[in-house]
Scaffold this motif. Structure first.
Motif, mmCIF file in Angstrom:
data_model
loop_
_atom_site.group_PDB
_atom_site.id
_atom_site.type_symbol
_atom_site.label_atom_id
_atom_site.label_comp_id
_atom_site.label_asym_id
_atom_site.label_seq_id
_atom_site.Cartn_x
_atom_site.Cartn_y
_atom_site.Cartn_z
ATOM 1 N N ILE A 162 -36.895 14.438 2.769
ATOM 2 C CA ILE A 162 -35.838 15.453 3.154
ATOM 3 C C ILE A 162 -35.360 15.182 4.640
ATOM 4 O O ILE A 162 -34.206 15.045 4.931
ATOM 5 N N THR A 212 -50.620 23.674 2.807
ATOM 6 C CA THR A 212 -49.646 23.137 1.867
ATOM 7 C C THR A 212 -49.909 23.658 0.619
ATOM 8 O O THR A 212 -49.053 23.985 -0.302
ATOM 9 N N MET A 223 -45.543 29.757 7.447
ATOM 10 C CA MET A 223 -44.371 29.009 8.144
ATOM 11 C C MET A 223 -44.558 29.434 9.643
ATOM 12 O O MET A 223 -44.137 28.251 10.504
ATOM 13 N N HIS A 265 -28.520 16.349 0.525
ATOM 14 C CA HIS A 265 -28.268 15.003 0.140
ATOM 15 C C HIS A 265 -28.786 15.087 -1.457
ATOM 16 O O HIS A 265 -28.887 13.816 -1.900
ATOM 17 N N ASN A 294 -31.133 26.970 3.157
ATOM 18 C CA ASN A 294 -31.845 25.713 3.512
ATOM 19 C C ASN A 294 -31.959 24.729 1.958
ATOM 20 O O ASN A 294 -33.137 23.981 1.910
ATOM 21 N N GLY A 342 -33.966 24.579 9.473
ATOM 22 C CA GLY A 342 -33.973 24.931 8.224
ATOM 23 C C GLY A 342 -34.367 24.056 7.001
ATOM 24 O O GLY A 342 -35.028 24.441 6.174
ATOM 25 N N GLN A 343 -34.226 22.672 7.322
ATOM 26 C CA GLN A 343 -34.504 21.733 6.491
ATOM 27 C C GLN A 343 -35.978 21.667 6.234
ATOM 28 O O GLN A 343 -36.527 21.422 5.204
ATOM 29 N N TRP A 344 -36.647 21.598 7.441
ATOM 30 C CA TRP A 344 -38.186 21.710 7.490
ATOM 31 C C TRP A 344 -38.656 22.752 6.870
ATOM 32 O O TRP A 344 -39.533 22.818 5.937
ATOM 33 N N ASP A 345 -38.015 23.988 7.112
ATOM 34 C CA ASP A 345 -38.624 25.330 6.383
ATOM 35 C C ASP A 345 -38.409 25.166 4.929
ATOM 36 O O ASP A 345 -39.594 25.304 4.056
ATOM 37 N N GLY A 346 -37.219 24.626 4.494
ATOM 38 C CA GLY A 346 -36.994 24.454 3.013
ATOM 39 C C GLY A 346 -38.187 23.441 2.283
ATOM 40 O O GLY A 346 -39.024 23.787 1.300
ATOM 41 N N ALA A 347 -38.503 22.239 3.052
ATOM 42 C CA ALA A 347 -39.397 21.401 2.524
ATOM 43 C C ALA A 347 -40.817 21.826 2.681
ATOM 44 O O ALA A 347 -41.597 21.891 1.570
ATOM 45 N N ARG A 348 -41.143 22.439 3.648
ATOM 46 C CA ARG A 348 -42.660 23.232 3.915
ATOM 47 C C ARG A 348 -42.841 24.300 2.913
ATOM 48 O O ARG A 348 -43.834 24.372 2.351
ATOM 49 N N ALA A 349 -41.846 25.078 2.651
ATOM 50 C CA ALA A 349 -42.108 26.097 1.705
ATOM 51 C C ALA A 349 -42.455 25.606 0.371
ATOM 52 O O ALA A 349 -43.037 26.621 -0.598
ATOM 53 N N LEU A 350 -41.985 24.708 0.056
ATOM 54 C CA LEU A 350 -42.273 24.080 -1.170
ATOM 55 C C LEU A 350 -43.772 23.396 -1.287
ATOM 56 O O LEU A 350 -44.157 23.033 -2.193
ATOM 57 N N GLY A 351 -44.332 23.288 -0.182
ATOM 58 C CA GLY A 351 -45.505 22.744 0.018
ATOM 59 C C GLY A 351 -45.818 21.437 0.316
ATOM 60 O O GLY A 351 -46.812 20.851 0.037
ATOM 61 N N MET A 352 -44.679 20.868 0.834
ATOM 62 C CA MET A 352 -44.787 19.515 1.154
ATOM 63 C C MET A 352 -45.652 19.296 2.365
ATOM 64 O O MET A 352 -45.442 20.257 3.453
ATOM 65 N N GLN A 370 -47.474 25.981 -2.025
ATOM 66 C CA GLN A 370 -47.075 25.863 -3.111
ATOM 67 C C GLN A 370 -47.080 27.032 -3.912
ATOM 68 O O GLN A 370 -46.328 27.062 -5.132
ATOM 69 N N PHE A 393 -31.346 21.253 0.237
ATOM 70 C CA PHE A 393 -31.081 19.761 0.782
ATOM 71 C C PHE A 393 -29.855 19.242 0.511
ATOM 72 O O PHE A 393 -29.296 19.044 -0.711
#
Lengths: 220, 246
Positions: free
Chosen positions: A138, B75, B52, B93, B89, A119-129, B79, B91
């Motif tokens: 992340i 990507t 995804m 940290h 999901n 899910g951490q990958w999902d969250g990051a990729r969904a932002l366009g990272m 965006q 983060f």
């Protein structure tokens, strides 16, 4: 009954100090080189692309399954025969210890990265990272936290492995003890002193890892 | 005006065809509720829309331009399409504010002051201005999901995807999240929402799609699909959902 004579060791404190500096120097080099190259290899091991995965895997298997002492001696005595240049004891020992540490820490990195929830990958990729942005911002910060105890253990191993450099006459603690022992005929005291010095350096470090482990366990 | 056009979309996992040739046009301002039984392909459909999951076949056209398969292009597409997940999901940290700033800083390369101002606005919009400095571990499920919505909104997406945003929440926390989604609907945002909240779909969606076996089995206005379904499977699905309602 052996007559203990530590005075003959204390007379050579200067030589031991030079040795301790040599130990710290090779430790610093191998710690930085080994753990950072280990990250590169670990990312290769994690990659699904064959061009990254296979070389990284071959590297890990080779250096995990050959003794560090053999590598150091090979780099010092064999490599100069194959190559048109000679290599210093420090370089040979650093190469051997760093590459070995890279191989072992690569597996720590790979495991740590894999332990992070998808899910951490999902969250990051969904932002366009991009992959690298997600990894850097992340995944790695979370994975490194989990890996800290294992990496600290690696650091302790590297510290102790530094004595192997004496095999190619690099000036570090064990090498200096050999010198002191041969000049003063006091091997028992000289080598005991080296063991004690290592213990004094490492014991606080090990205690620190326990504290770290407890603190990280509490945060999770 | 169509902003997203899906044609012939298919996706399978290990020989299991989850999506089988879906065609779908999404017009600006539309709010589409996606319903269907578990395993009908709802989440997979949503996850294919922002790549995804990589579709096996079919094309997705965003603003008149067919999206290719190069990672750099994907990507950029992601965006422009915001996504909110069932499991939030967030983060762990980073603080709530850090979570919302992250896309602006790392992806948009916005300077810190602007990103922070923007993130604070988004947190205020979801009613969490006072939680900016909290880490996700110290937020309730409903608060986490609202932060996740703020995080998606900060990127100013043309389209929002909600993948069962309330399914992981305790019942008493569902309302606050649905309230935020409804206020976004009232702003005229374009969205696709996978949900089991039929009442919410009825009141907020402009169109309802019922998925079965990876295809669009029935679609229409909320009234048509939820009150007067024509197909038997839609009727059976709705009957099961109403079985225990008051």
């Amino acid at each position: 009954m052996h007559q203990w004579d530590f005075a003959s060791v204390l007379d050579n404190t200067d030589a031991l100090a030079v040795g301790a500096l040599g130990t710290l120097r090779i430790f610093a080099i191998c710690l930085v080189a080994g753990l950072s190259f280990g990250l590169v290899v670990g990312l290769g091991r994690y990659s699904q692309r064959r061009v990254f995965y296979w070389p990284a895997t071959a590297f890990v298997e080779f250096f995990r399954n050959t003794p560090v002492l053999v590598q150091i001696i090979w780099f010092y005595f064999a490599l100069p025969i194959l190559m048109p240049f000679s290599i210093s004891p420090l370089a040979a020992a650093s190469l051997g210890i760093s590459l070995n540490s890279a191989a072992f820490s690569a597996e720590i990195y790979r495991g740590g990265i894999q332990s992070i929830d998808r899910g951490q990958w999902d969250g990051a990729r969904a932002l366009g990272m991009s992959f690298l942005q997600a990894m850097r911002r992340i995944i790695l910060p979370q994975a490194l936290k989990r890996m800290t105890p294992a990496l600290t253990n690696r650091a302790i191993e590297i510290f102790k492995m530094s004595t192997l450099a004496s095999a190619v006459a690099y000036v570090e603690l064990l090498q200096q003890a050999k010198l002191i022992a041969s000049l003063n005929f006091n091997p028992i005291e000289a080598y005991t002193a080296v063991a004690v010095i290592f213990f004094v350096f490492l014991w606080p470090l090990v205690q620190l890892t326990y504290v770290l482990e407890r603190r990280l366990a509490r945060d999770e | 005006m169509t902003i997203l056009k899906v044609s012939g979309l298919s996706k399978s996992f290990g020989g299991n065809d989850v999506i089988r040739g879906i065609d779908l046009d999404v017009a600006k301002g539309e709010r589409i509720a996606v319903l269907g039984a578990s395993g009908s392909g709802k989440s997979t459909l949503l996850r294919c829309l922002n790549f995804m999951e990589m579709p096996d076949a079919g094309t997705i056209t965003l603003d008149g331009k067919v999206v290719g398969r190069r990672e750099a292009e994907l990507t950029l597409v992601r965006q422009r399409i915001g996504m909110v997940f069932q499991q939030f999901n967030l983060f762990p940290h980073m603080t709530a504010l850090g979570n919302v700033m992250e896309g602006l800083r790392t992806v948009r390369r916005m300077n810190k002051a602007d990103a922070q101002a923007r993130a604070e606005r988004e947190l205020a919009r979801v009613g969490l201005a006072d939680k900016a400095a909290h880490y996700p571990a110290h937020l309730s499920g409903g608060q986490k999901q609202r932060v996740a919505i703020a995080r998606a909104l900060a990127m100013d997406p043309e389209l929002l995807l909600f993948d069962e945003p309330t399914s992981a929440l305790d019942p008493e926390l569902v309302g606050e999240v649905l309230g935020v989604i409804r206020s976004l609907a009232e702003e005229g945002r374009t969205m696709l929402l996978v949900t089991h909240e039929l009442g919410f779909a009825y009141h907020v969606a402009t169109r309802v799609i019922f998925l079965a076996d990876g295809t669009i089995h029935e679609q229409g206005t909320p009234d048509e699909v939820l009150k007067h379904p024509k197909k038997e499977r839609t009727q059976a699905f709705l009957a099961r959902h109403k079985e225990f309602s008051l």
